[in-house]
Write a protein that holds these residues in place. Sequence first.
Motif, PDB file in Angstrom:
ATOM      1  N   TYR A 292      51.622  10.953  44.857  1.00 43.84           N
ATOM      2  CA  TYR A 292      51.670  12.142  44.008  1.00 43.84           C
ATOM      3  C   TYR A 292      50.612  12.090  42.919  1.00 43.84           C
ATOM      4  CZ  TYR A 292      56.291  12.351  46.102  1.00 43.84           C
ATOM      5  OH  TYR A 292      57.319  12.387  47.001  1.00 43.84           O
ATOM      6  N   ALA A 293      50.151  13.275  42.532  1.00 41.25           N
ATOM      7  CA  ALA A 293      49.271  13.445  41.376  1.00 41.25           C
ATOM      8  C   ALA A 293      49.872  14.570  40.549  1.00 41.25           C
ATOM      9  CB  ALA A 293      47.859  13.816  41.820  1.00 41.25           C
ATOM     10  N   ASP A 294      49.713  14.510  39.233  1.00 38.99           N
ATOM     11  CA  ASP A 294      50.243  15.615  38.448  1.00 38.99           C
ATOM     12  C   ASP A 294      49.144  16.617  38.122  1.00 38.99           C
ATOM     13  OD1 ASP A 294      48.931  14.868  36.033  1.00 38.99           O
ATOM     14  OD2 ASP A 294      50.657  13.739  35.339  1.00 38.99           O
ATOM     15  N   VAL A 295      49.578  17.787  37.718  1.00 44.71           N
ATOM     16  CA  VAL A 295      48.684  18.905  37.440  1.00 44.71           C
ATOM     17  C   VAL A 295      47.614  18.516  36.423  1.00 44.71           C
ATOM     18  CG1 VAL A 295      48.660  21.170  36.321  1.00 44.71           C
ATOM     19  CG2 VAL A 295      50.336  20.686  38.083  1.00 44.71           C
ATOM     20  N   SER A 296      48.024  17.866  35.366  1.00 45.46           N
ATOM     21  CA  SER A 296      47.090  17.501  34.308  1.00 45.46           C
ATOM     22  C   SER A 296      46.007  16.547  34.807  1.00 45.46           C
ATOM     23  CB  SER A 296      47.856  16.875  33.133  1.00 45.46           C
ATOM     24  OG  SER A 296      46.993  16.577  32.082  1.00 45.46           O
ATOM     25  N   ASP A 297      46.391  15.573  35.612  1.00 52.03           N
ATOM     26  CA  ASP A 297      45.402  14.633  36.154  1.00 52.03           C
ATOM     27  C   ASP A 297      44.440  15.323  37.110  1.00 52.03           C
ATOM     28  OD1 ASP A 297      46.503  12.588  34.647  1.00 52.03           O
ATOM     29  OD2 ASP A 297      47.589  11.685  36.324  1.00 52.03           O
TER      30      ASP A 297
ATOM     31  N   VAL B 257      49.549  26.887  36.042  1.00 45.67           N
ATOM     32  CA  VAL B 257      49.487  28.047  35.149  1.00 45.67           C
ATOM     33  C   VAL B 257      50.223  27.766  33.848  1.00 45.67           C
ATOM     34  CG1 VAL B 257      50.138  30.481  34.890  1.00 45.67           C
ATOM     35  CG2 VAL B 257      49.167  29.664  37.055  1.00 45.67           C
ATOM     36  N   ARG B 258      51.423  27.186  33.931  1.00 45.95           N
ATOM     37  CA  ARG B 258      52.228  26.919  32.732  1.00 45.95           C
ATOM     38  C   ARG B 258      51.561  25.939  31.783  1.00 45.95           C
ATOM     39  NH1 ARG B 258      58.408  25.945  33.932  1.00 45.95           N
ATOM     40  NH2 ARG B 258      58.469  26.297  31.689  1.00 45.95           N
ATOM     41  N   GLU B 259      50.725  25.056  32.321  1.00 44.13           N
ATOM     42  CA  GLU B 259      50.031  24.111  31.451  1.00 44.13           C
ATOM     43  C   GLU B 259      48.733  24.688  30.886  1.00 44.13           C
ATOM     44  OE1 GLU B 259      49.937  20.022  32.620  1.00 44.13           O
ATOM     45  OE2 GLU B 259      52.020  20.083  33.321  1.00 44.13           O
ATOM     46  N   GLY B 260      48.448  25.951  31.206  1.00 39.82           N
ATOM     47  CA  GLY B 260      47.331  26.645  30.584  1.00 39.82           C
ATOM     48  C   GLY B 260      45.992  26.499  31.275  1.00 39.82           C
TER      49      GLY B 260
ATOM     50  N   ASP C  21      52.542  26.554  28.032  1.00 45.03           N
ATOM     51  CA  ASP C  21      53.962  26.627  27.717  1.00 45.03           C
ATOM     52  C   ASP C  21      54.322  25.343  26.957  1.00 45.03           C
ATOM     53  OD1 ASP C  21      56.770  26.390  27.783  1.00 45.03           O
ATOM     54  OD2 ASP C  21      56.930  27.239  29.792  1.00 45.03           O
ATOM     55  N   PRO C  22      54.824  25.444  25.719  1.00 45.99           N
ATOM     56  CA  PRO C  22      55.114  24.232  24.947  1.00 45.99           C
ATOM     57  C   PRO C  22      56.233  23.382  25.536  1.00 45.99           C
ATOM     58  CG  PRO C  22      55.917  26.177  23.794  1.00 45.99           C
ATOM     59  CD  PRO C  22      55.120  26.661  24.984  1.00 45.99           C
ATOM     60  N   LEU C  23      56.947  23.891  26.538  1.00 40.53           N
ATOM     61  CA  LEU C  23      57.970  23.084  27.197  1.00 40.53           C
ATOM     62  C   LEU C  23      57.405  22.260  28.349  1.00 40.53           C
ATOM     63  CD1 LEU C  23      60.917  25.641  27.293  1.00 40.53           C
ATOM     64  CD2 LEU C  23      60.583  23.734  25.711  1.00 40.53           C
ATOM     65  N   THR C  24      56.143  22.507  28.717  1.00 36.36           N
ATOM     66  CA  THR C  24      55.560  21.770  29.833  1.00 36.36           C
ATOM     67  C   THR C  24      54.255  21.070  29.480  1.00 36.36           C
ATOM     68  OG1 THR C  24      54.285  23.652  30.657  1.00 36.36           O
ATOM     69  CG2 THR C  24      56.530  23.399  31.490  1.00 36.36           C
TER      70      THR C  24
ATOM     71  N   PRO D 274      51.354  20.004  25.972  1.00 30.61           N
ATOM     72  CA  PRO D 274      51.076  20.073  24.538  1.00 30.61           C
ATOM     73  C   PRO D 274      50.254  21.325  24.227  1.00 30.61           C
ATOM     74  CG  PRO D 274      49.768  18.343  25.567  1.00 30.61           C
ATOM     75  CD  PRO D 274      50.672  18.895  26.619  1.00 30.61           C
ATOM     76  N   VAL D 275      50.584  21.994  23.142  1.00 31.29           N
ATOM     77  CA  VAL D 275      49.837  23.203  22.780  1.00 31.29           C
ATOM     78  C   VAL D 275      48.523  22.849  22.090  1.00 31.29           C
ATOM     79  CG1 VAL D 275      51.814  24.741  22.719  1.00 31.29           C
ATOM     80  CG2 VAL D 275      51.192  23.466  20.667  1.00 31.29           C
ATOM     81  N   ALA D 276      48.405  21.636  21.618  1.00 30.59           N
ATOM     82  CA  ALA D 276      47.157  21.156  21.022  1.00 30.59           C
ATOM     83  C   ALA D 276      46.972  19.692  21.417  1.00 30.59           C
ATOM     84  CB  ALA D 276      47.205  21.291  19.503  1.00 30.59           C
ATOM     85  N   GLY D 277      45.765  19.332  21.765  1.00 29.74           N
ATOM     86  CA  GLY D 277      45.505  17.947  22.125  1.00 29.74           C
ATOM     87  C   GLY D 277      45.892  17.642  23.558  1.00 29.74           C
ATOM     88  N   VAL D 278      46.111  16.364  23.802  1.00 28.05           N
ATOM     89  CA  VAL D 278      46.448  15.912  25.152  1.00 28.05           C
ATOM     90  C   VAL D 278      47.819  15.241  25.136  1.00 28.05           C
ATOM     91  CG1 VAL D 278      44.051  15.631  25.891  1.00 28.05           C
ATOM     92  CG2 VAL D 278      45.251  13.728  24.835  1.00 28.05           C
TER      93      VAL D 278
END
Length: 165
Positions: free
Chosen positions: A39-44, A135-138, A153-156, A158-162
């Motif tokens: 598995y890989a996550d969206v952010s990676d 999409v939810r992670e922006g 989305d602040p539930l999925t 960070p709204v600022a930074g990493v």
Amino acid sequence: MTTTTDSLTSAPAPNRVLLAAPAPPAEAAAHFRASLRLYADVSDVAGALSVGGDPGFVVLDSRSTESWDQGRIPGAVHLPTALIPERAADLLDPSVPVVTYCWGPGCNGATRAALALAELGYRVKEMLGGFEYWVREGFAYETPRGTESRTADPLTAPVAGVCGC
């Protein structure tokens, strides 16, 4: 300390977290190591794609054409799961790992696509969270109207930074 009770007997409820004992450390390490290989996550994935150049893998959208048209990860290859056996060789280099995605955590389409590719001999990972979490992670996505994005989305994410995880 707060304890829970079973409403029928007034006896303390079992601790469901520890009802099955945690795995021994070596077993847990093997499991989590294997998980990271699958598995890989969206952010990676987004981070690897944002660097520019060849990330060393191809992203595969396994959804229908109608779903693809609603939005997709920039640069993804479109190959619906049902067409993988007949079209994978035309679209994918067997020496390049593939990261599959579908709609999101409530859909196992990416899992089915990853299985179909693995059975054909491709090295493959599934992207956790799918298009929904992309999409939810922006992260930016493509539609017939062009490139779009939404506020994270602040539930999925960070709204600022990493995230830092």
